[in-house]
Scaffold this motif. Structure first.
Motif, mmCIF file in Angstrom:
data_model
loop_
_atom_site.group_PDB
_atom_site.id
_atom_site.type_symbol
_atom_site.label_atom_id
_atom_site.label_comp_id
_atom_site.label_asym_id
_atom_site.label_seq_id
_atom_site.Cartn_x
_atom_site.Cartn_y
_atom_site.Cartn_z
ATOM 1 N N VAL A 219 -5.033 -13.880 37.156
ATOM 2 C CA VAL A 219 -5.963 -14.142 36.148
ATOM 3 C C VAL A 219 -6.712 -15.703 36.509
ATOM 4 O O VAL A 219 -6.099 -16.362 36.910
ATOM 5 C CB VAL A 219 -4.727 -14.542 34.793
ATOM 6 N N LEU A 220 -7.738 -15.526 36.095
ATOM 7 C CA LEU A 220 -8.591 -16.802 36.457
ATOM 8 C C LEU A 220 -7.892 -17.757 35.738
ATOM 9 O O LEU A 220 -8.068 -18.929 36.673
ATOM 10 C CB LEU A 220 -9.926 -16.644 36.198
ATOM 11 N N GLU A 221 -7.697 -18.109 34.535
ATOM 12 C CA GLU A 221 -7.268 -19.363 33.926
ATOM 13 C C GLU A 221 -6.073 -20.125 34.711
ATOM 14 O O GLU A 221 -5.795 -21.110 34.538
ATOM 15 C CB GLU A 221 -7.060 -19.463 32.443
ATOM 16 N N ILE B 90 -0.969 -21.763 28.709
ATOM 17 C CA ILE B 90 -2.417 -22.566 29.032
ATOM 18 C C ILE B 90 -2.485 -23.801 28.388
ATOM 19 O O ILE B 90 -2.992 -24.702 28.551
ATOM 20 C CB ILE B 90 -3.435 -21.073 28.936
ATOM 21 N N GLY B 91 -2.436 -23.351 26.825
ATOM 22 C CA GLY B 91 -2.958 -24.342 25.834
ATOM 23 C C GLY B 91 -4.443 -24.697 26.104
ATOM 24 O O GLY B 91 -5.252 -23.580 26.561
ATOM 25 N N ASN B 92 -4.671 -25.786 25.922
ATOM 26 C CA ASN B 92 -6.366 -26.244 26.033
ATOM 27 C C ASN B 92 -6.260 -26.654 27.352
ATOM 28 O O ASN B 92 -5.787 -27.782 27.601
ATOM 29 C CB ASN B 92 -6.701 -27.174 24.861
ATOM 30 N N CYS B 93 -7.382 -26.145 28.142
ATOM 31 C CA CYS B 93 -7.467 -26.513 29.376
ATOM 32 C C CYS B 93 -8.595 -27.362 29.635
ATOM 33 O O CYS B 93 -8.989 -27.474 30.917
ATOM 34 C CB CYS B 93 -7.330 -25.423 30.337
ATOM 35 N N ALA C 267 -5.536 -27.133 38.219
ATOM 36 C CA ALA C 267 -5.701 -25.649 37.952
ATOM 37 C C ALA C 267 -6.226 -25.518 36.582
ATOM 38 O O ALA C 267 -7.098 -24.782 36.311
ATOM 39 C CB ALA C 267 -4.198 -25.090 37.951
ATOM 40 N N ASN C 268 -6.028 -26.233 35.705
ATOM 41 C CA ASN C 268 -6.821 -26.259 34.511
ATOM 42 C C ASN C 268 -8.455 -26.572 34.593
ATOM 43 O O ASN C 268 -9.052 -25.964 33.637
ATOM 44 C CB ASN C 268 -6.299 -27.040 33.540
ATOM 45 N N VAL C 269 -8.692 -27.318 35.445
ATOM 46 C CA VAL C 269 -10.049 -27.251 35.723
ATOM 47 C C VAL C 269 -10.742 -26.116 36.202
ATOM 48 O O VAL C 269 -11.631 -25.641 35.406
ATOM 49 C CB VAL C 269 -10.579 -28.403 36.929
ATOM 50 N N HIS C 270 -10.172 -25.035 36.684
ATOM 51 C CA HIS C 270 -10.640 -23.933 37.065
ATOM 52 C C HIS C 270 -10.451 -23.111 35.915
ATOM 53 O O HIS C 270 -11.645 -22.342 35.444
ATOM 54 C CB HIS C 270 -9.714 -23.206 38.192
ATOM 55 N N CYS C 271 -9.580 -23.234 34.942
ATOM 56 C CA CYS C 271 -9.176 -22.474 33.704
ATOM 57 C C CYS C 271 -10.443 -23.060 32.778
ATOM 58 O O CYS C 271 -11.179 -22.109 32.212
ATOM 59 C CB CYS C 271 -8.129 -22.842 32.946
ATOM 60 N N TRP C 272 -10.884 -24.113 32.744
ATOM 61 C CA TRP C 272 -12.045 -24.715 31.974
ATOM 62 C C TRP C 272 -13.290 -24.019 32.514
ATOM 63 O O TRP C 272 -14.140 -23.577 31.490
ATOM 64 C CB TRP C 272 -11.953 -26.230 32.157
#
Ligand code: C2O
Length: 490
Positions: free
Chosen positions: A248-250, A30-33, A89-94
């Protein structure tokens, strides 16, 4: 049989292989999303065509091909592009508190319905831009539609078939995701997501507060069917083997199924309104706002609101078609890929080719003012020879002896030589290559449409005497051309 003939059938070949139990490479960490930063401008309202989201089970082969092409291109965008697959996808994670200090979790509150609506809107526009189709619309996975034995395109309680195979033809299916627990034969519990369950939720949650939630209470759909589908497709990361994406949501929005799942959640907003009327949305709800990168090839950061979401038809320009598992007659034609030259001589041959998906789809038919055009490209004959070619569509057995008044004979091509044999006209041996476009008469175009663009094209060289010409044109042609293809043009 007099004359040589080339019969070219275009067949859409979908080779699907069902892959299950494969091992997946380690998932991308994931890192920083947090998304790329920028200065946001307010969303001005959609200015494009009205788009219609259909059930995934109602898509025809060409629509599935386009959906796959769109996700293939999304995945191919460079990682630095904020529209790219992982960035999306990372927007959703954020926004699921991937960085709680900069963005609130949109899942447990009244942000859930409008945030996901705006998020899907932005991705739909990106995908439409990538396939150059302003009417491109996301499909929805209507898991609450009762399974029907007469439906041939899938079971709503199972993974929608277009997302299942790992490969399509020789490429990876862009709708496939390695990180799923569910396989092609897994079935969801009807009691958790089926019609009775969903109808019950819609009926009982009959006020704005109950259905949409509040600043600190969850929307009605969030804990029930929404969560069930996530945990059925994927699983908790601690389980073995890990199949985390949807579970998993992220990581959930890494799976292309995410968008089809959420389009159904979003559709239920409309179903609720049809049952209870448009609610009076509280101003605190309407003023919620978020930023996303838009579809532009130089993406702009856009601030979009829950008010935009609540005014779906006028602000976002899309609507939902009712669930169906009957794909419409395909109004689409498939354009063949560039291929090598085909010999027009010396003997009859049948070539079976695989048509590739078109880059763009077109509506056809008299009402749309479009017509079907046959392309014969790179027709070449020796420059000291004349040639007469009759071109037939949907008459694979045509011969030079046929009556030229048949409407399936869509053109007669008279190629005039450019030099006298034995002379040097321009460059020695030079050959002209002609690209010829032939609009099909309406009756033949209708046949082509009903056969989904599969049209045998037969090119029959004929002698001059058969066409009323006195000149001695032989009925043999030493020529070549490219594989014919069809397009629909305005
Ligand atoms: Cu934002 Cu289904 O989760």
């Amino acid at each position: 049989m007099n004359g040589r003939m080339i019969v070219i059938g275009c067949a859409l070949l979908m080779i699907s292989s069902i892959v299950s139990g494969q091992s997946c490479p380690p998932n991308i960490p994931i890192g920083n999303c947090a998304p790329k930063a920028g200065t946001a401008t307010s969303f001005a309202g959609d200015t494009g065509s009205m788009r219609t989201r259909k059930s995934i089970f109602a898509l025809n082969a060409a629509e599935i091909a386009e959906l796959r092409l769109a996700f293939q291109r999304l995945r191919a965008l460079p990682a630095s592009d904020p529209r790219a697959w992982l960035a999306q996808a990372n927007v959703h994670c954020w926004y699921c508190a991937g960085d709680a200090s900069t963005a609130a979790d949109v899942h447990g509150t009244w942000a859930f319905m409008p945030w996901h609506r705006d998020y899907l809107y932005m991705l739909e526009k990106v995908l439409g831009q990538l396939v150059n189709n302003p009417k491109f619309a996301l499909p929805y996975w209507d898991w609450n539609t009762p399974p029907s034995t007469s439906c041939t395109t899938g079971n709503p309680l199972q993974l929608p078939p277009p997302y299942v195979p790992k490969t399509v033809g020789t490429s990876t299916n862009s709708l496939w995701d390695c990180y799923r627990k569910a396989t092609a034969t897994s079935t969801m519990a009807v009691g958790s997501v089926g019609k009775a369950r969903v109808d019950n939720i819609l009926t009982l949650n009959n006020t704005f507060d109950l259905f949409f939630g509040g600043p600190s209470t969850a929307a009605a759909l969030w804990p029930g069917p929404h969560g069930y589908v996530h945990l059925w497709v994927g699983n908790q990361p601690a389980l073995t083997p890990p199949r985390p994406d949807m579970g998993v949501l992220e990581t959930a929005a890494r799976d292309p199924l995410f968008w089809a799942h959420h389009a159904n959640i979003d559709r239920l907003w409309d179903v609720w309104i049809a049952q209870h009327g448009t609610p009076v949305y509280p101003s605190g709800f309407l003023s919620q706002n978020w930023t996303f990168w838009n579809q532009s090839s130089t993406p702009q950061l856009i601030r979009i609101t829950a008010n935009d979401a609540a005014n779906r038809a006028t602000r976002l320009h899309y609507q939902y078609a009712a669930p169906s598992c009957t794909p419409g007659p395909s109004p689409l034609l498939l354009q063949a890929e560039e291929e090598g030259l085909i010999s027009l001589t010396p003997s009859a041959q049948t070539i079976t080719t695989e048509a590739r998906q078109s880059e763009r789809k077109f509506a056809i038919g008299a009402s749309t003012g479009t017509h079907v055009v046959l392309h014969l490209d790179q027709i070449t004959v020796p420059s000291d020879q004349a040639a007469i070619l009759r071109v037939y569509v949907n008459k694979p057995a045509a011969t030079a002896a046929d009556d030229s008044s048949d409407s399936h004979m869509i053109d007669e091509i008279f190629i005039v030589p450019s030099r006298t044999p034995g002379t040097v006209h321009g460059l020695a041996g030079h050959q002209h290559a002609y690209n010829i476009k032939i609009p099909l008469p309406a009756d033949v175009a209708a046949e082509v449409e009903s056969s989904k663009g599969q049209a045998p094209v037969t090119v029959v060289p004929v002698a001059a005497t058969q066409t009323g010409l006195l000149a001695a044109v032989p009925s043999t042609v030493d020529g070549k051309m490219k594989k014919p293809y069809l397009t629909v043009e305005d």
